[in-house]
Motif scaffolding. Structure first.
Motif, mmCIF file in Angstrom:
data_model
loop_
_atom_site.group_PDB
_atom_site.id
_atom_site.type_symbol
_atom_site.label_atom_id
_atom_site.label_comp_id
_atom_site.label_asym_id
_atom_site.label_seq_id
_atom_site.Cartn_x
_atom_site.Cartn_y
_atom_site.Cartn_z
ATOM 1 N N PHE A 101 0.753 -1.357 0.467
ATOM 2 C CA PHE A 101 -0.039 -0.056 -0.167
ATOM 3 C C PHE A 101 1.033 1.082 0.152
ATOM 4 N N ARG A 112 1.334 -6.505 17.779
ATOM 5 C CA ARG A 112 2.277 -4.834 16.859
ATOM 6 C C ARG A 112 2.336 -4.613 15.967
ATOM 7 N N ILE A 113 2.608 -5.186 14.849
ATOM 8 C CA ILE A 113 3.170 -5.524 13.747
ATOM 9 C C ILE A 113 1.180 -4.877 13.478
ATOM 10 N N SER A 114 0.126 -5.850 13.739
ATOM 11 C CA SER A 114 -1.002 -5.523 13.371
ATOM 12 C C SER A 114 -1.502 -3.825 13.343
ATOM 13 N N ASN A 164 0.086 -1.488 14.496
ATOM 14 C CA ASN A 164 0.923 -0.259 13.595
ATOM 15 C C ASN A 164 0.301 -0.505 11.678
ATOM 16 N N TYR A 165 0.077 -1.461 11.482
ATOM 17 C CA TYR A 165 -0.097 -1.819 9.714
ATOM 18 C C TYR A 165 -1.886 -0.519 9.816
ATOM 19 N N THR A 170 -1.121 3.078 11.195
ATOM 20 C CA THR A 170 -0.837 3.579 9.759
ATOM 21 C C THR A 170 -1.907 3.613 8.961
ATOM 22 N N PHE A 171 -2.585 2.343 8.168
ATOM 23 C CA PHE A 171 -3.322 2.210 6.916
ATOM 24 C C PHE A 171 -4.049 3.519 7.095
ATOM 25 N N THR A 184 -2.553 7.184 6.880
ATOM 26 C CA THR A 184 -2.476 7.296 5.652
ATOM 27 C C THR A 184 -3.329 7.750 4.872
ATOM 28 N N ALA A 185 -4.356 6.884 4.490
ATOM 29 C CA ALA A 185 -5.337 6.596 3.533
ATOM 30 C C ALA A 185 -6.238 7.674 3.715
ATOM 31 N N VAL A 204 -5.406 10.434 4.753
ATOM 32 C CA VAL A 204 -4.711 12.341 4.737
ATOM 33 C C VAL A 204 -4.049 11.720 3.440
ATOM 34 N N ARG A 205 -4.043 10.951 2.661
ATOM 35 C CA ARG A 205 -4.194 10.784 0.862
ATOM 36 C C ARG A 205 -5.848 10.404 0.437
ATOM 37 N N ASP A 256 0.584 7.562 15.875
ATOM 38 C CA ASP A 256 1.182 7.954 14.503
ATOM 39 C C ASP A 256 0.745 9.286 14.216
ATOM 40 N N VAL A 257 0.929 9.887 13.536
ATOM 41 C CA VAL A 257 0.426 11.750 13.409
ATOM 42 C C VAL A 257 1.313 11.640 11.876
ATOM 43 N N PHE A 258 0.028 11.619 10.799
ATOM 44 C CA PHE A 258 1.103 12.090 9.902
ATOM 45 C C PHE A 258 -0.076 13.725 9.095
ATOM 46 N N PHE A 282 4.854 12.042 2.765
ATOM 47 C CA PHE A 282 4.069 13.173 3.208
ATOM 48 C C PHE A 282 5.500 14.681 2.623
#
Lengths: 157, 150, 159
Positions: A49, B45-47, B49-50, B53-54, B57-58, B60-61, B142-144, C57
């Motif tokens: 992604f 943690r990985i899940s 985090n994913y 993040t997803f 970021t999604a 913002v995008r 997470d901050v984007f 970004f």
């Protein structure tokens, strides 16, 4: 009766029987494998992604730069003329591939599209006049989409 | 007498060995449990985090792409953005830990309720900054932040 | 007739247990090594994707600010705050190399990443091209790059 024989007969199995350890190892290994596979799959999805999003950003700004190059070329051409109906100007504009123009009483409206990728374009519309240029439209559109076609919003009727 | 003593000592030896093997087995079992719990924590943690993040970021995008594709963007408040287009407008807003989107026919007054839930996010801040729109989305740690022309 | 298992003495059972333990530990260590690698790879991928998102970004923000201002120094100031940036070059070509953390924050002390921004003038006058590339702080490998531009007709040189 021999003592040795007696011990052999009466004694219970010493410690843990064979096979339990193997079973436990198989169970733990399966659990760990499943968790590792799930983690890897989540991380790989995230990476795919991110790569796709980052690539799109790069494609967008490359197209944006190309659109700005076209704008700069148009501006250079148009700024050399005061009469926007001038045959020479229109001939020069015709030479710039992909641009469409409309002459207005107070200026010239030029539109063009720059491809971001095979699905999207940047659609640009700029009005040139004696005061310089004004960007009327600079937006992404789907390839094949027309700006005038509005989205069908349900009005509750 | 001698054979009795040797049997006793043998039994004692076997008991000790049996206890040792039992202890080893227990240590192995505990280690296995610890390893499984560590692996589960790592996966969690990985899940997480994913997902965080997803979502961030999604969001913002998505907002960035909507701004780029619309006819004009207007910041109504810190977490409300109105995107005007031909025949309709789109309101993107943050409420109750999620980003929502609602479409309105042209002329209607946009209200921040209902609509479609897009992404989970703890915070969405949309600000005007020197002619650009600054979009900040926070979810978990997470901050984007990204700028986009309005 | 007694089964072969039952005929194993207590001492023999212990020996069997220890042998099994050794074999199990051997296979388990091999399996653990593989699984640990998979976890480490997942963790690395997860961090890399987060870093790529941040770089993307950061590049987007830099491109947008530059497109608005046409100035490298203003772009840097808005993006990373007021600092003394080592901008090199002349009026037609400028470049800067910024040390950043993985979160894309300016950090001269802890350079996990480098963001290299190069601006150059193009023809016709007023058109500027900005090239942004992120490199790894340790091995200098290029991680992400974009090309952006600004057209500001009144502006003759880069700043």
């Amino acid at each position: 009766m021999d003592v040795k024989e007696k011990v052999g007969k009466n004694s219970r199995p010493a410690g843990i029987g064979t096979g339990y350890l193997s079973l436990m190892m198989i169970f733990v290994t399966l659990c760990l494998t499943a968790l590792a596979a799930l983690s890897f799959s989540a991380a790989e999805n995230g990476r795919r992604f991110s790569v796709r999003s980052a690539d799109y950003t790069a494609e967008y700004y490359a197209a944006d730069l190309e659109a700005k190059r076209t704008l700069a070329e148009l501006d250079k051409v148009v700024s050399g003329y005061s009469d926007y109906m001038d045959f020479m100007l229109l001939a020069e504009l015709d030479e710039l591939s992909g641009t469409e123009y409309v002459t207005l009483p107070d200026g010239l409206e030029v539109s063009w599209k720059t491809s971001i990728n095979d699905r999207q374009n940047i659609s640009c519309k700029v009005k040139f006049s004696a005061d310089g240029f004004e960007i009327l439209d600079w937006r992404t559109v789907s390839a094949g989409e027309t700006e005038e076609a509005p989205l069908g919003v349900w009005l509750g009727e | 007498m001698n054979s009795f003593n040797s049997a006793e000592s043998k039994r004692l030896g076997e008991t000790v060995s049996s206890a040792a093997s039992m202890t080893l087995f227990l240590i192995f079992a505990v280690c296995c449990l610890i390893i499984i719990s560590v692996a589960a924590t790592a996966y969690g943690r990985i899940s997480r985090n994913y997902e965080n993040t997803f979502d961030s970021t999604a969001a913002v995008r998505y907002i960035t792409n909507k701004i780029r594709a619309c006819g004009g963007a207007e910041i109504i408040s810190e977490n409300e953005l109105l995107l005007r287009d031909v025949g309709y407008s789109t309101l993107i807003y943050h409420s109750g830990g999620a980003v929502y989107e609602r479409l309105f026919p042209e002329g209607d007054t946009p209200v921040s309720s209902g609509g479609e839930r897009l992404f989970g996010a703890e915070q969405l801040i949309i600000e005007e900054d020197g002619g650009l729109v600054r979009i900040t989305v926070r979810d978990g740690d997470d901050v984007f932040t990204a700028f986009c022309k309005g | 007739m007694r089964s072969p298992m039952k005929s194993v003495s207590a001492g023999g059972k212990l020996n069997l247990f220890f042998m099994e333990m050794i074999i199990v530990l051997f296979f388990f260590s091999i399996a653990s090594a593989v699984i640990l690698n998979a976890f480490a790879a997942s963790d690395r991928l997860s961090r890399e994707s987060g870093r790529l998102e941040r770089m993307s970004f950061c590049a987007q923000s830099a491109a947008e600010i530059f497109s608005q201002t046409g100035s490298l120094s203003e772009t840097l100031e808005k993006l990373f705050g007021s600092n003394s940036y080592d901008i090199r070059g002349d009026e037609y070509d400028l470049q800067v190399r910024l040390p950043l953390t993985e979160e894309c924050a300016y950090s001269p002390e802890n350079a996990e990443l480098y963001m290299i921004m190069a601006v150059e003038s193009e023809e016709p006058e007023g058109l500027f091209k900005m090239y942004i590339v992120f490199t790894d702080g340790s091995d200098g490998e290029a991680l992400y790059d974009i090309m952006a531009g600004a057209y500001l007709p009144g502006k003759g040189t880069v700043s």
